[in-house]
Design a protein around this motif. Structure first.
Motif, PDB file in Angstrom:
ATOM      1  N   VAL A  11      11.698  39.326   3.392  1.00 34.71           N
ATOM      2  CA  VAL A  11      11.679  38.680   4.705  1.00 34.71           C
ATOM      3  C   VAL A  11      10.241  38.299   5.041  1.00 34.71           C
ATOM      4  CG1 VAL A  11      11.935  39.086   7.181  1.00 34.71           C
ATOM      5  CG2 VAL A  11      13.725  39.816   5.603  1.00 34.71           C
ATOM      6  N   CYS A  12      10.042  37.076   5.511  1.00 36.08           N
ATOM      7  CA  CYS A  12       8.683  36.636   5.813  1.00 36.08           C
ATOM      8  C   CYS A  12       8.518  36.253   7.278  1.00 36.08           C
ATOM      9  CB  CYS A  12       8.254  35.494   4.900  1.00 36.08           C
ATOM     10  SG  CYS A  12       9.414  34.145   4.724  1.00 36.08           S
ATOM     11  N   VAL A  13       7.331  36.549   7.786  1.00 31.54           N
ATOM     12  CA  VAL A  13       6.923  36.247   9.155  1.00 31.54           C
ATOM     13  C   VAL A  13       5.750  35.289   9.083  1.00 31.54           C
ATOM     14  CG1 VAL A  13       5.877  37.203  11.242  1.00 31.54           C
ATOM     15  CG2 VAL A  13       7.717  38.449  10.087  1.00 31.54           C
ATOM     16  N   GLY A  14       5.801  34.221   9.863  1.00 32.43           N
ATOM     17  CA  GLY A  14       4.718  33.249   9.881  1.00 32.43           C
ATOM     18  C   GLY A  14       3.819  33.416  11.084  1.00 32.43           C
TER      19      GLY A  14
ATOM     20  N   ARG B 251       4.596  25.342  13.275  1.00 31.26           N
ATOM     21  CA  ARG B 251       5.740  26.255  13.274  1.00 31.26           C
ATOM     22  C   ARG B 251       6.887  25.717  12.431  1.00 31.26           C
ATOM     23  NH1 ARG B 251       7.871  30.048  16.934  1.00 31.26           N
ATOM     24  NH2 ARG B 251       6.034  29.729  18.250  1.00 31.26           N
ATOM     25  N   ARG B 252       7.207  24.449  12.591  1.00 33.39           N
ATOM     26  CA  ARG B 252       8.342  23.877  11.875  1.00 33.39           C
ATOM     27  C   ARG B 252       8.153  23.974  10.366  1.00 33.39           C
ATOM     28  NH1 ARG B 252      10.887  17.763  12.682  1.00 33.39           N
ATOM     29  NH2 ARG B 252      12.463  17.921  11.041  1.00 33.39           N
ATOM     30  N   ASP B 253       6.943  23.727   9.889  1.00 36.63           N
ATOM     31  CA  ASP B 253       6.673  23.807   8.446  1.00 36.63           C
ATOM     32  C   ASP B 253       6.886  25.226   7.935  1.00 36.63           C
ATOM     33  OD1 ASP B 253       5.969  21.204   8.851  1.00 36.63           O
ATOM     34  OD2 ASP B 253       3.961  21.367   8.014  1.00 36.63           O
ATOM     35  N   LEU B 254       6.437  26.208   8.703  1.00 39.14           N
ATOM     36  CA  LEU B 254       6.602  27.604   8.299  1.00 39.14           C
ATOM     37  C   LEU B 254       8.077  27.985   8.282  1.00 39.14           C
ATOM     38  CD1 LEU B 254       3.689  29.221  10.350  1.00 39.14           C
ATOM     39  CD2 LEU B 254       3.706  28.701   7.903  1.00 39.14           C
ATOM     40  N   GLU B 255       8.823  27.548   9.276  1.00 32.70           N
ATOM     41  CA  GLU B 255      10.247  27.873   9.344  1.00 32.70           C
ATOM     42  C   GLU B 255      11.011  27.214   8.201  1.00 32.70           C
ATOM     43  OE1 GLU B 255      10.743  28.610  14.163  1.00 32.70           O
ATOM     44  OE2 GLU B 255      11.135  26.616  13.321  1.00 32.70           O
ATOM     45  N   GLU B 256      10.674  25.959   7.917  1.00 37.43           N
ATOM     46  CA  GLU B 256      11.361  25.257   6.832  1.00 37.43           C
ATOM     47  C   GLU B 256      11.048  25.887   5.473  1.00 37.43           C
ATOM     48  OE1 GLU B 256      10.271  21.171   7.182  1.00 37.43           O
ATOM     49  OE2 GLU B 256      11.744  20.755   8.776  1.00 37.43           O
ATOM     50  N   ALA B 257       9.896  26.540   5.371  1.00 37.12           N
ATOM     51  CA  ALA B 257       9.507  27.192   4.115  1.00 37.12           C
ATOM     52  C   ALA B 257      10.093  28.602   4.001  1.00 37.12           C
ATOM     53  CB  ALA B 257       7.998  27.251   3.997  1.00 37.12           C
ATOM     54  N   GLY B 258      10.762  29.068   5.074  1.00 38.70           N
ATOM     55  CA  GLY B 258      11.450  30.352   4.977  1.00 38.70           C
ATOM     56  C   GLY B 258      11.109  31.404   5.997  1.00 38.70           C
ATOM     57  N   ALA B 259      10.204  31.122   6.951  1.00 39.16           N
ATOM     58  CA  ALA B 259       9.816  32.134   7.934  1.00 39.16           C
ATOM     59  C   ALA B 259      11.020  32.574   8.762  1.00 39.16           C
ATOM     60  CB  ALA B 259       8.719  31.600   8.841  1.00 39.16           C
ATOM     61  N   ARG B 260      11.264  33.872   8.822  1.00 35.85           N
ATOM     62  CA  ARG B 260      12.330  34.427   9.649  1.00 35.85           C
ATOM     63  C   ARG B 260      11.928  34.409  11.122  1.00 35.85           C
ATOM     64  NH1 ARG B 260      16.109  38.510   8.786  1.00 35.85           N
ATOM     65  NH2 ARG B 260      16.341  37.549   6.727  1.00 35.85           N
ATOM     66  N   ALA B 261      10.645  34.628  11.381  1.00 34.75           N
ATOM     67  CA  ALA B 261      10.106  34.634  12.737  1.00 34.75           C
ATOM     68  C   ALA B 261       8.692  34.086  12.685  1.00 34.75           C
ATOM     69  CB  ALA B 261      10.113  36.042  13.312  1.00 34.75           C
ATOM     70  N   VAL B 262       8.225  33.499  13.792  1.00 36.18           N
ATOM     71  CA  VAL B 262       6.886  32.916  13.854  1.00 36.18           C
ATOM     72  C   VAL B 262       6.195  33.398  15.132  1.00 36.18           C
ATOM     73  CG1 VAL B 262       5.527  30.796  13.955  1.00 36.18           C
ATOM     74  CG2 VAL B 262       7.609  30.867  12.568  1.00 36.18           C
ATOM     75  N   TYR B 263       4.952  33.848  14.974  1.00 34.45           N
ATOM     76  CA  TYR B 263       4.136  34.312  16.085  1.00 34.45           C
ATOM     77  C   TYR B 263       2.826  33.521  16.102  1.00 34.45           C
ATOM     78  CZ  TYR B 263       7.392  38.213  16.168  1.00 34.45           C
ATOM     79  OH  TYR B 263       8.536  38.970  16.230  1.00 34.45           O
ATOM     80  N   ARG B 264       2.140  33.553  17.232  1.00 34.60           N
ATOM     81  CA  ARG B 264       0.909  32.770  17.346  1.00 34.60           C
ATOM     82  C   ARG B 264      -0.220  33.337  16.494  1.00 34.60           C
ATOM     83  NH1 ARG B 264      -0.259  32.894  23.493  1.00 34.60           N
ATOM     84  NH2 ARG B 264       0.766  34.916  23.213  1.00 34.60           N
ATOM     85  N   HIS B 265      -0.389  34.651  16.523  1.00 32.59           N
ATOM     86  CA  HIS B 265      -1.514  35.297  15.863  1.00 32.59           C
ATOM     87  C   HIS B 265      -1.218  36.790  15.755  1.00 32.59           C
ATOM     88  CE1 HIS B 265      -2.141  35.973  20.086  1.00 32.59           C
ATOM     89  NE2 HIS B 265      -2.586  34.742  20.282  1.00 32.59           N
ATOM     90  N   PRO B 266      -2.100  37.579  15.113  1.00 37.09           N
ATOM     91  CA  PRO B 266      -1.817  39.010  14.968  1.00 37.09           C
ATOM     92  C   PRO B 266      -1.586  39.735  16.286  1.00 37.09           C
ATOM     93  CG  PRO B 266      -3.579  38.376  13.484  1.00 37.09           C
ATOM     94  CD  PRO B 266      -3.313  37.184  14.360  1.00 37.09           C
ATOM     95  N   ALA B 267      -2.342  39.380  17.318  1.00 37.91           N
ATOM     96  CA  ALA B 267      -2.175  40.045  18.615  1.00 37.91           C
ATOM     97  C   ALA B 267      -0.783  39.799  19.189  1.00 37.91           C
ATOM     98  CB  ALA B 267      -3.252  39.559  19.595  1.00 37.91           C
ATOM     99  N   ASP B 268      -0.268  38.597  18.988  1.00 37.08           N
ATOM    100  CA  ASP B 268       1.074  38.254  19.464  1.00 37.08           C
ATOM    101  C   ASP B 268       2.129  39.062  18.711  1.00 37.08           C
ATOM    102  OD1 ASP B 268       3.012  36.834  20.932  1.00 37.08           O
ATOM    103  OD2 ASP B 268       3.135  35.251  19.425  1.00 37.08           O
TER     104      ASP B 268
END
Length: 227
Positions: free
Chosen positions: A179-182, A190-207
């Motif tokens: 499972v991958c997180v972007g 965001r869309r590129d990361l999701e299309e490449a397989g991201a299960r979830a996307v966050y802004r940065h490590p703090a988020d």
């Protein structure tokens, strides 16, 4: 059963992607290649040889590859003493370590770069191991570095989560059945990361740290996550 938290470094834990873009651009310029910074940015995260093939083509004169890579490395090394870690990156790694995850860095960085990056992040006490493209025959987006990281963590793919900032990260993790997180901190949409397989996307490590209890890290199955 061990749980593995696998992390890319450049653009994910350290704010270095655009430094790489600038250094590669200057290396290409010195060698007489006109390569747009936008195109270089999309190639960041690939091992050096694959980055050159992606940007210059496989039919290029390979005789200049070593000089190009050396020029990039020399330029980038001038930043080693002031590479910026991303906000709360160290806290994120330490919190996952506290929760029982084995933290493994999965990177295409050279040994010298990785030493500087680890100093910038400042969380060596939470890191179990590191896996680089030098350890395997094929780097990201091939799954080999992720498989190697799982071996270092002594964990199964189903008990791991991979965090990265590029499509190459997402593809490598997905091909390894992890499972991958972007993160958007590397500048990839965001869309590129999701299309490449991201299960979830966050802004940065703090988020991600703030939403950890509702993320794929909430348990070992990769469920949950912020879309």
């Amino acid at each position: 059963m061990n749980r593995a938290a696998l992390f890319d470094v450049d653009g994910t834990l350290a704010d270095t992607n655009h430094l790489h873009v600038t250094c590669w651009w200057e290396a290409f310029r010195q060698a007489g290649h006109d390569v747009a910074m936008h195109d270089i940015h999309r190639a960041i995260g690939l091992p050096g040889e694959d980055l050159l093939a992606h940007l210059l083509g496989n039919d290029r004169d390979h005789g200049g590859d070593e000089r190009l890579t050396a020029a990039h490395d020399t330029l980038y090394a001038t930043w080693f003493d002031r590479l910026p870690g991303l906000d709360r990156a160290a806290d994120l790694l330490r919190e996952l370590d506290r929760r029982g995850w084995r933290v493994v860095l999965v990177t295409s960085a050279s040994e010298a770069e990785l030493t500087a990056l680890r100093a910038a992040v400042g969380a060596d006490d939470a890191i179990t191991a590191t896996a680089s493209s030098d350890d395997v025959s094929r780097g990201k987006p091939a799954p080999d570095p992720v498989h190697h990281a799982l071996e270092l963590a002594d964990a199964a793919a189903r008990d791991a989560v991979f965090v990265g900032d590029t499509v190459w990260d997402m593809k490598a993790a997905t091909r390894a059945d992890v499972v991958c997180v972007g993160l958007l901190s590397g500048g990839i949409p965001r869309r590129d990361l999701e299309e490449a397989g991201a299960r979830a996307v966050y802004r940065h490590p703090a988020d991600l740290l703030a939403g950890l209890d509702d993320s794929p890290f909430a348990d070992g199955s990769g469920e949950g996550g912020k879309q």
